[in-house]
Design a protein around this motif. Structure first.
Motif, PDB file in Angstrom:
ATOM      1  N   CYS A 319       0.827  -1.204   0.000  1.00 24.91           N
ATOM      2  CA  CYS A 319       0.000   0.000   0.000  1.00 24.91           C
ATOM      3  C   CYS A 319       0.859   1.251   0.000  1.00 24.91           C
ATOM      4  O   CYS A 319       1.482   1.586   1.011  1.00 24.91           O
ATOM      5  CB  CYS A 319      -0.927   0.009   1.219  1.00 24.91           C
ATOM      6  N   PHE A 320       0.916   1.918  -1.149  1.00 22.41           N
ATOM      7  CA  PHE A 320       1.434   3.280  -1.194  1.00 22.41           C
ATOM      8  C   PHE A 320       0.239   4.182  -0.914  1.00 22.41           C
ATOM      9  O   PHE A 320      -0.669   4.325  -1.733  1.00 22.41           O
ATOM     10  CB  PHE A 320       2.042   3.597  -2.566  1.00 22.41           C
ATOM     11  N   GLY A 321       0.199   4.789   0.286  1.00 27.18           N
ATOM     12  CA  GLY A 321      -0.978   5.519   0.728  1.00 27.18           C
ATOM     13  C   GLY A 321      -1.172   6.828  -0.005  1.00 27.18           C
ATOM     14  O   GLY A 321      -0.312   7.707   0.018  1.00 27.18           O
ATOM     15  N   MET A 322      -2.333   6.981  -0.647  1.00 28.25           N
ATOM     16  CA  MET A 322      -2.639   8.174  -1.433  1.00 28.25           C
ATOM     17  C   MET A 322      -3.612   9.113  -0.722  1.00 28.25           C
ATOM     18  O   MET A 322      -3.457  10.325  -0.760  1.00 28.25           O
ATOM     19  CB  MET A 322      -3.226   7.763  -2.777  1.00 28.25           C
ATOM     20  N   ASP A 323      -4.642   8.546  -0.096  1.00 28.55           N
ATOM     21  CA  ASP A 323      -5.685   9.390   0.483  1.00 28.55           C
ATOM     22  C   ASP A 323      -6.502   8.561   1.468  1.00 28.55           C
ATOM     23  O   ASP A 323      -6.458   7.328   1.457  1.00 28.55           O
ATOM     24  CB  ASP A 323      -6.583   9.946  -0.621  1.00 28.55           C
ATOM     25  N   MET A 324      -7.253   9.262   2.316  1.00 29.69           N
ATOM     26  CA  MET A 324      -8.173   8.619   3.253  1.00 29.69           C
ATOM     27  C   MET A 324      -9.481   9.401   3.281  1.00 29.69           C
ATOM     28  O   MET A 324      -9.532  10.587   2.950  1.00 29.69           O
ATOM     29  CB  MET A 324      -7.586   8.588   4.669  1.00 29.69           C
ATOM     30  N   SER A 325     -10.556   8.709   3.701  1.00 26.15           N
ATOM     31  CA  SER A 325     -11.847   9.353   3.900  1.00 26.15           C
ATOM     32  C   SER A 325     -12.589   8.600   4.996  1.00 26.15           C
ATOM     33  O   SER A 325     -12.466   7.375   5.114  1.00 26.15           O
ATOM     34  CB  SER A 325     -12.667   9.346   2.604  1.00 26.15           C
ATOM     35  N   PHE A 326     -13.359   9.340   5.802  1.00 28.68           N
ATOM     36  CA  PHE A 326     -14.049   8.744   6.940  1.00 28.68           C
ATOM     37  C   PHE A 326     -15.490   9.251   7.028  1.00 28.68           C
ATOM     38  O   PHE A 326     -15.780  10.401   6.690  1.00 28.68           O
ATOM     39  CB  PHE A 326     -13.329   9.090   8.252  1.00 28.68           C
ATOM     40  N   ALA A 327     -16.367   8.363   7.493  1.00 25.55           N
ATOM     41  CA  ALA A 327     -17.754   8.731   7.789  1.00 25.55           C
ATOM     42  C   ALA A 327     -18.262   7.773   8.846  1.00 25.55           C
ATOM     43  O   ALA A 327     -18.343   6.558   8.599  1.00 25.55           O
ATOM     44  CB  ALA A 327     -18.628   8.669   6.545  1.00 25.55           C
ATOM     45  N   GLY A 328     -18.597   8.286  10.030  1.00 22.74           N
ATOM     46  CA  GLY A 328     -19.038   7.409  11.104  1.00 22.74           C
ATOM     47  C   GLY A 328     -17.956   6.412  11.457  1.00 22.74           C
ATOM     48  O   GLY A 328     -16.808   6.774  11.723  1.00 22.74           O
ATOM     49  N   ASN A 329     -18.307   5.128  11.431  1.00 24.31           N
ATOM     50  CA  ASN A 329     -17.346   4.069  11.734  1.00 24.31           C
ATOM     51  C   ASN A 329     -16.646   3.522  10.499  1.00 24.31           C
ATOM     52  O   ASN A 329     -15.886   2.564  10.593  1.00 24.31           O
ATOM     53  CB  ASN A 329     -18.063   2.917  12.453  1.00 24.31           C
ATOM     54  N   LEU A 330     -16.900   4.132   9.342  1.00 26.27           N
ATOM     55  CA  LEU A 330     -16.295   3.683   8.096  1.00 26.27           C
ATOM     56  C   LEU A 330     -15.048   4.499   7.778  1.00 26.27           C
ATOM     57  O   LEU A 330     -15.054   5.722   7.833  1.00 26.27           O
ATOM     58  CB  LEU A 330     -17.288   3.821   6.943  1.00 26.27           C
TER      59      LEU A 330
END
Length: 349
Positions: A319-330
């Motif tokens: 995993c070359f980390g590009m981005d993250m996103s979160f909503a609630g427990n996801l």
């Protein structure tokens, strides 16, 4: 991610052009996007979607049918903001049409919209090379800017997403540059040729003030993503090379609206640090990439004190980390494989 059961992402598919993938809480579905190279996407809770690409922005209400907007430019940072997260803000390089008597002008800044169809472009950010943005309120915005030295990039790469990541000429493959660069200096002013800065507006982009900058005479770093839990508490991450060679990744945190910043994360162990995301008033995540032989490993760090300290929470191979996103427990993380031949979405619940 708009909720635990609705999220979108964009990418390229070999021989198939750009695609939008939609998540319904358990599975993903794909639809083609009528653009050459999709770069970013954002969706509101009501399902209004914006997709950015090289030179254009598209809008969709169903993830299947797309319409052009009036925004003309390139952005790799698509965001929603406002009390109900129904407004859009795109950070990048924008073309302003002329009145017919002169050539178009170009500005670095934010294209914002209340409906995802008609966009207004902010005033120019003088630092230039605007990369990512954070929008804690309707009027207070932060934009990270940055540039690295000359690109030792293969000729097929037409779009550099960072000093480490490029997209090839067909938009089908990610090209990873995971080696430190030669540390050069400009002959004209003896500067490094690298810079990072953060610009802030309190009037929705009418005026901008620089609130953070790197040392142009010494630093070989630039800034990537920025995230804010409020108008006063923000974290910006950066990457580059150490003054004596090797890798360098950093994070700076402010608790007073950008008046002062503290370097709260610094490491020579990671190839890249592209993403940071607040998930509450005190909790945020960093996604750094570490090289282990031929394998690239995503390292997920968490802070519970607003960005004062960070603790390694988990790792993800290939995993070359590009981005993250979160909503609630996801939680969603965009990763590219160690070879760069494929990218995927990691799901955290």
């Amino acid at each position: 991610a708009a909720s635990e059961s609705f999220a979108v992402t964009v990418g390229g598919q070999n021989g198939g052009g750009s695609i939008l993938e939609t998540y319904d809480g358990s599975s993903w579905s794909k639809n083609k996007v009528p653009t050459l190279m999709a770069l970013a996407a954002a969706t509101t809770p009501s399902g209004n979607i914006v997709v950015t690409s090289v030179n254009s922005v598209l809008n969709s209400n169903d993830g299947v049918n797309f319409s052009p907007t009036n925004a003309a430019g390139t952005s790799q940072s698509a965001n929603v903001y406002g009390d109900n997260k129904e407004k859009f803000a795109l950070v990048g390089y924008w073309r302003l049409e002329s009145d017919g008597t002169s050539l178009p002008t170009y500005v670095y800044g934010v294209a914002s919209s209340d409906d995802g169809k008609s966009f207004a472009v902010s005033s120019n950010i003088e630092d230039g090379f605007s990369r990512y943005g954070a929008f804690p309120s309707d009027n207070t915005w932060y934009v990270s800017n940055g540039m690295w030295g000359a690109d030792p990039t293969p000729s097929k790469a037409v779009r550099m997403l960072s000093s480490r990541v490029a997209v090839d000429g067909n938009g089908n493959r990610v090209l990873l540059e995971d080696l430190p660069r030669p540390l050069k200096r400009r002959v004209s002013d003896n500067s490094t040729g690298w810079f990072g800065s953060v610009s802030k507006t309190t009037d929705a982009g009418k005026t901008w003030t620089q609130v953070l900058t790197t040392n142009l005479a010494e630093d070989y770093i630039y800034f990537n993503e920025i995230s804010c839990s409020s108008e006063t508490n923000c974290i910006v991450v950066g990457e580059g090379d150490g003054a004596n060679g090797g890798y360098l990744t950093v994070a700076y945190t402010t608790f007073d609206g950008g008046a002062t910043w503290e370097k709260t994360f610094s490491s020579a162990d990671f190839v890249s640090l592209m993403s940071v995301k607040f998930v509450s008033s005190t909790d945020a995540w960093l996604l750094a990439t570490q090289k282990s032989g031929r394998n690239l490993v995503g390292n997920f760090f968490k802070t519970t004190d607003g960005g004062k300290t960070f603790t390694l929470s988990s790792t993800l191979n290939n995993c070359f980390g590009m981005d993250m996103s979160f909503a609630g427990n996801l939680g969603l993380a965009a990763c590219c494989s160690s070879s760069g031949s494929s990218c995927s979405i990691a799901v955290y619940k």
